[in-house]
Design an enzyme around this catalytic site. Structure first.
Site, PDB file in Angstrom:
ATOM      1  N   ALA A 245     -37.372  26.648   6.386  1.00 48.31           N
ATOM      2  CA  ALA A 245     -37.164  27.173   6.172  1.00 48.31           C
ATOM      3  C   ALA A 245     -39.422  26.768   5.318  1.00 48.31           C
ATOM      4  O   ALA A 245     -39.893  27.746   6.101  1.00 48.31           O
ATOM      5  CB  ALA A 245     -37.352  26.916   4.461  1.00 48.31           C
ATOM      6  N   VAL A 294     -41.765  34.397   5.518  1.00 49.41           N
ATOM      7  CA  VAL A 294     -41.387  33.173   4.435  1.00 49.41           C
ATOM      8  C   VAL A 294     -41.257  34.110   3.524  1.00 49.41           C
ATOM      9  O   VAL A 294     -42.221  35.241   2.968  1.00 49.41           O
ATOM     10  CB  VAL A 294     -42.204  31.743   3.861  1.00 49.41           C
ATOM     11  CG1 VAL A 294     -41.931  31.460   2.698  1.00 49.41           C
ATOM     12  CG2 VAL A 294     -42.544  31.221   5.561  1.00 49.41           C
ATOM     13  N   GLY A 297     -36.858  38.466   4.152  1.00 50.27           N
ATOM     14  CA  GLY A 297     -35.674  38.542   4.712  1.00 50.27           C
ATOM     15  C   GLY A 297     -34.177  38.904   3.765  1.00 50.27           C
ATOM     16  O   GLY A 297     -34.514  38.970   2.824  1.00 50.27           O
ATOM     17  N   CYS A 300     -33.241  36.640   1.435  1.00 48.58           N
ATOM     18  CA  CYS A 300     -33.653  35.944   1.185  1.00 48.58           C
ATOM     19  C   CYS A 300     -33.739  35.680  -0.558  1.00 48.58           C
ATOM     20  O   CYS A 300     -34.718  36.930  -1.012  1.00 48.58           O
ATOM     21  CB  CYS A 300     -34.598  35.359   1.737  1.00 48.58           C
ATOM     22  SG  CYS A 300     -36.226  34.674   1.827  1.00 48.58           S
TER      23      CYS A 300
HETATM   24  N1  LIG Z   1     -37.693  32.644   6.278  1.00 53.22           N
HETATM   25  C1  LIG Z   1     -37.658  32.075   5.163  1.00 53.22           C
HETATM   26  O1  LIG Z   1     -38.299  32.646   4.381  1.00 53.22           O
HETATM   27  C2  LIG Z   1     -36.825  31.430   5.053  1.00 53.22           C
HETATM   28  C3  LIG Z   1     -35.475  31.155   5.990  1.00 53.22           C
HETATM   29  N2  LIG Z   1     -33.944  30.212   5.432  1.00 53.22           N
HETATM   30  C4  LIG Z   1     -33.289  29.207   6.352  1.00 53.22           C
HETATM   31  O2  LIG Z   1     -32.229  28.430   5.722  1.00 53.22           O
HETATM   32  C5  LIG Z   1     -32.385  27.232   6.743  1.00 53.22           C
HETATM   33  C6  LIG Z   1     -31.890  26.507   6.554  1.00 53.22           C
HETATM   34  O3  LIG Z   1     -32.927  25.939   6.044  1.00 53.22           O
HETATM   35  P1  LIG Z   1     -33.548  24.634   5.242  1.00 53.22           P
HETATM   36  O4  LIG Z   1     -33.831  25.475   3.834  1.00 53.22           O
HETATM   37  O5  LIG Z   1     -35.336  25.074   5.380  1.00 53.22           O
HETATM   38  O6  LIG Z   1     -32.910  23.541   5.416  1.00 53.22           O
HETATM   39  P2  LIG Z   1     -32.838  22.301   6.464  1.00 53.22           P
HETATM   40  O7  LIG Z   1     -31.756  21.921   6.688  1.00 53.22           O
HETATM   41  O8  LIG Z   1     -33.866  23.048   7.693  1.00 53.22           O
HETATM   42  O9  LIG Z   1     -33.776  20.994   5.481  1.00 53.22           O
HETATM   43  C7  LIG Z   1     -34.793  21.374   5.433  1.00 53.22           C
HETATM   44  C8  LIG Z   1     -35.833  19.927   5.209  1.00 53.22           C
HETATM   45  O10 LIG Z   1     -37.097  19.744   4.290  1.00 53.22           O
HETATM   46  C9  LIG Z   1     -37.519  19.008   3.830  1.00 53.22           C
HETATM   47  N3  LIG Z   1     -37.955  20.112   2.947  1.00 53.22           N
HETATM   48  C10 LIG Z   1     -39.508  19.804   2.152  1.00 53.22           C
HETATM   49  N4  LIG Z   1     -40.376  20.753   1.774  1.00 53.22           N
HETATM   50  C11 LIG Z   1     -39.125  21.687   1.489  1.00 53.22           C
HETATM   51  C12 LIG Z   1     -38.844  23.660   1.440  1.00 53.22           C
HETATM   52  N5  LIG Z   1     -39.860  24.085   0.676  1.00 53.22           N
HETATM   53  N6  LIG Z   1     -38.308  23.875   1.486  1.00 53.22           N
HETATM   54  C13 LIG Z   1     -36.834  23.182   2.412  1.00 53.22           C
HETATM   55  N7  LIG Z   1     -36.368  22.552   2.833  1.00 53.22           N
HETATM   56  C14 LIG Z   1     -37.969  21.087   2.318  1.00 53.22           C
HETATM   57  C15 LIG Z   1     -35.594  19.100   2.838  1.00 53.22           C
HETATM   58  O11 LIG Z   1     -35.863  18.011   2.024  1.00 53.22           O
HETATM   59  P3  LIG Z   1     -35.164  18.472   0.825  1.00 53.22           P
HETATM   60  O12 LIG Z   1     -33.820  18.910   0.978  1.00 53.22           O
HETATM   61  O13 LIG Z   1     -35.023  16.528   0.487  1.00 53.22           O
HETATM   62  O14 LIG Z   1     -36.278  18.762  -0.147  1.00 53.22           O
HETATM   63  C16 LIG Z   1     -35.048  19.059   3.864  1.00 53.22           C
HETATM   64  O15 LIG Z   1     -35.322  17.945   4.372  1.00 53.22           O
HETATM   65  C17 LIG Z   1     -32.488  28.249   8.542  1.00 53.22           C
HETATM   66  O16 LIG Z   1     -32.178  28.973   8.958  1.00 53.22           O
HETATM   67  C18 LIG Z   1     -33.996  28.624   7.177  1.00 53.22           C
HETATM   68  O17 LIG Z   1     -34.988  29.134   8.552  1.00 53.22           O
HETATM   69  C19 LIG Z   1     -34.924  29.265   4.067  1.00 53.22           C
HETATM   70  C20 LIG Z   1     -35.630  29.715   3.602  1.00 53.22           C
HETATM   71  C21 LIG Z   1     -36.853  30.697   3.894  1.00 53.22           C
HETATM   72  N1  LIG Z   2     -35.113  32.551   2.186  1.00 53.00           N
HETATM   73  C1  LIG Z   2     -33.823  32.659   2.557  1.00 53.00           C
HETATM   74  N2  LIG Z   2     -34.121  32.830   4.123  1.00 53.00           N
HETATM   75  C2  LIG Z   2     -33.264  33.731   4.703  1.00 53.00           C
HETATM   76  C3  LIG Z   2     -32.147  33.038   4.796  1.00 53.00           C
HETATM   77  N3  LIG Z   2     -31.450  32.914   4.893  1.00 53.00           N
HETATM   78  C4  LIG Z   2     -31.579  33.709   6.570  1.00 53.00           C
HETATM   79  N4  LIG Z   2     -33.757  33.690   6.061  1.00 53.00           N
HETATM   80  C5  LIG Z   2     -34.734  34.368   6.840  1.00 53.00           C
HETATM   81  O1  LIG Z   2     -33.629  35.498   6.885  1.00 53.00           O
HETATM   82  C6  LIG Z   2     -34.528  36.502   8.272  1.00 53.00           C
HETATM   83  C7  LIG Z   2     -33.603  37.086   8.876  1.00 53.00           C
HETATM   84  O2  LIG Z   2     -34.057  38.781   7.860  1.00 53.00           O
HETATM   85  P1  LIG Z   2     -33.680  39.840   7.493  1.00 53.00           P
HETATM   86  O3  LIG Z   2     -34.068  40.596   6.865  1.00 53.00           O
HETATM   87  O4  LIG Z   2     -33.556  40.553   9.346  1.00 53.00           O
HETATM   88  O5  LIG Z   2     -31.808  39.950   7.294  1.00 53.00           O
HETATM   89  C8  LIG Z   2     -34.086  34.754   8.748  1.00 53.00           C
HETATM   90  O6  LIG Z   2     -34.532  34.615  10.823  1.00 53.00           O
HETATM   91  C9  LIG Z   2     -34.115  33.547   8.695  1.00 53.00           C
HETATM   92  O7  LIG Z   2     -35.959  33.744   8.905  1.00 53.00           O
HETATM   93  C10 LIG Z   2     -31.685  32.209   3.050  1.00 53.00           C
HETATM   94  O8  LIG Z   2     -30.458  32.323   2.528  1.00 53.00           O
HETATM   95  N5  LIG Z   2     -33.131  32.562   2.428  1.00 53.00           N
HETATM   96  K   LIG Z   3     -36.423  38.750   0.547  1.00 54.56           K
END
Ligand SMILES: NC(=O)C1=CN([C@@H]2O[C@H](COP(=O)(O)OP(=O)(O)OC[C@H]3O[C@@H](n4cnc5c(N)ncnc54)[C@H](OP(=O)(O)O)[C@@H]3O)[C@@H](O)[C@H]2O)C=CC1
Ligand SMILES: Nc1nc2c(ncn2[C@@H]2O[C@H](COP(=O)(O)O)[C@@H](O)[C@H]2O)c(=O)[nH]1
Ligand SMILES: [K+]
Length: 478
Positions: A245, A294, A297, A300
């Protein structure tokens, strides 16, 4: 890309429009849509690594039309390896048929027929086609009926050395929508529809050095990253996507250095970030492509939960400019709801656009097909940071850790993505997007995506400006 009116704030796709410029191109078909990022795609579309969206059928279908799908990081490594080798075993022109034996039932056929968009199932004996079943054949028939009682035996097959154009002409001539394709021994090799034959003349598959379909795989930044990335490279993944994320963090930089050391050649994508500083940091740590977005999505909730993110058009623009300084590129990830969004992301400088939720509502996504109370078909989708995804991802951890992680939720756990009856397959959506994009490029006078980024002229519009561009399906009130 240049603005005609300089922005005073960050912009989303809806905030901007493209102004036409002089064009020397005489046809939209003259535009080359190959992505300029060495991932081998011939159209700039990537399927997001989301469990409800990107599986083997999606990967195969999209690669055949020149895009690439990313298999999610939450799938066990041995299954990812299996998916990769399956995709690579697929025919590069003919679609994979759904097959059953003559003594299987209509209930089996109904379950399987919507796994593919071609709307037919081939009945085989020892891999030789003996009948064909369409959706219409299964209507108002007892579910226990054996297929040999209802299948059409009037089979018209094509040989596997047929060219797509010949296949199109043959099917048109015979007034058939599709036909099984057989090899010299009469065994089933694939299926081809009239539309599929036409598409095969207009798209080039995305192929690896061995002439096999390409597929990417994602890896998170937790656990034994080196072991996971090594396994994905060994399994034949063509591109690695290092995904979390908040991509602009130390753990990501460390993961990238580790993975880059494993292979100097495999394209590595890393994200997500929305700033020039984040882009630079990930490139310096070894990323070839930086994934940008960020909060845009559809699944999201990050921006609502945290206030963090950035309007996607501006994020893409800033990060693409930074990546270019280092000779690298970015992928625009998330928030795409119309073909125009893809064009605008590419105009802003992205080398490809990642789409998730829009592709969830297709026959090729892995979710089960469901019907709502009005009889409309849909697929269930969910975010990868939703409670549902976090619960699945942490299933092997102890109860204490799971409970702590379950508190952090930044996605929705269930959403209905309806199947558009006019465009039920992912290829139908690709056709719509690519037609729009070809047209956008010619409006800008660009013959390829690099020129598109150079020549695009962008303006900022009001909500009324955006509304004016929408079609009107019923009359208006004065
Ligand atoms: N494009 C977007 O806007 C977003 C996309 N996603 C998608 O969700 C999926 C899961 O991602 P993710 O939640 O990162 O899981 P991950 O399993 O990749 O874990 C993330 C790691 O980073 C640490 N961390 C530190 N700061 C943050 C933060 N602000 N947000 C999240 N983790 C943090 C976490 O630790 P700890 O748990 O101890 O904090 C954990 O160890 C991915 O596919 C991601 O692309 C998720 C959110 C936003
Ligand atoms: N913050 C979150 N972002 C997420 C999550 N699941 C996926 N994603 C992000 O969205 C895109 C796809 O965007 P879309 O509008 O085409 O659906 C994906 O690649 C991730 O970066 C979530 O649970 N939380
Ligand atoms: K959104």
């Amino acid at each position: 890309m240049r603005f005609i009116n300089n922005p005073s704030h960050d912009l989303t796709y809806d905030d901007v429009f493209m102004v036409p410029s002089y064009s020397a191109l005489s046809s939209r078909m003259d535009v080359d849509l190959t992505a300029f990022d060495k991932t081998g795609t011939t159209i700039p579309l990537v399927v997001a690594n989301m469990t409800a969206i990107s599986g083997r059928r999606m990967a195969e279908t999209v690669a055949r039309r020149g895009g690439i799908a990313v298999i999610p990081q939450d799938i066990p490594l041995e299954i990812v390896a299996d998916v990769i080798s399956w995709v690579k075993s697929r025919h590069i022109i003919f679609d994979t048929p759904v097959t059953l034996n003559p003594n299987e039932t209509v209930a089996d056929a109904i379950d399987l027929i919507t796994k593919r968009s071609h709307g037919a199932l081939i009945v085989v004996e020892d891999d030789v086609p003996v009948g064909i079943i369409t959706e219409a054949d299964c209507e108002n028939v007892d579910r226990f009926t054996q297929l040999n009682k209802i299948m059409s035996k009037d089979l018209v097959s094509l040989k596997d050395d047929v060219t797509p154009k010949e296949a199109f002409e043959f099917l048109t001539d015979k007034r058939r929508r599709l036909a099984p394709v057989i090899n010299k021994s009469g065994k089933l090799v694939g299926i081809i529809t009239r539309t599929g034959a036409l598409r095969a003349t207009m798209y080039q598959p995305s192929l690896d050095a061995n002439g096999k379909l390409r597929v990417a795989a994602a890896v998170g930044i937790n656990g034994d990253v080196e072991k996971k990335a090594k396994a994905l490279i060994a399994a034949g993944a063509d591109v690695l996507v290092v995904d979390t994320a908040h991509g602009h963090q130390k753990k990501m930089v460390d993961a990238l250095k580790t993975i880059r050391a494993l292979s100097p050649v495999i394209p590595i994508v890393a994200g997500n970030v929305v700033t020039a500083a984040g882009t630079k940091e990930l490139i310096e740590a070894g990323a070839d492509i930086v994934k940008v977005g960020v909060g845009p999505g559809a699944m999201c909730t990050t921006r609502m939960q945290t206030g963090v993110g950035r309007p996607q058009f501006s994020a893409v623009l800033e990060c693409a400019i930074e990546a270019k300084k280092h000779g690298k590129t970015i992928w625009a990830d998330g928030g795409v709801r119309h073909p125009r969004d893809v064009a605008l992301a590419l105009a802003a400088g992205a080398s490809q656009v990642m789409i998730g939720s829009w592709f969830a509502g297709t026959y090729e996504s892995p979710s089960d097909l469901r019907k709502d109370s009005d009889g409309r078909l849909y697929k269930e989708s969910f975010g990868m940071a939703s409670a549902r995804a976090v619960a699945a991802r942490t299933a092997s951890e102890d109860a204490f850790d799971r409970a702590r992680k379950s508190l952090f939720e930044e996605g929705i756990s269930t959403s209905r993505m309806y199947i558009n009856p006019a465009r039920p397959g992912v290829e139908d959506l690709i056709d719509e997007i690519i037609a729009g994009l070809r047209s956008s490029c010619t409006y800008s006078g660009a013959k390829n995506l690099i020129e598109f980024n150079e020549k695009a002229v962008i303006g900022i519009q009001s909500a009324a400006g955006y509304a004016e561009g929408r079609p009107l399906f019923t009359s208006w009130k004065n």
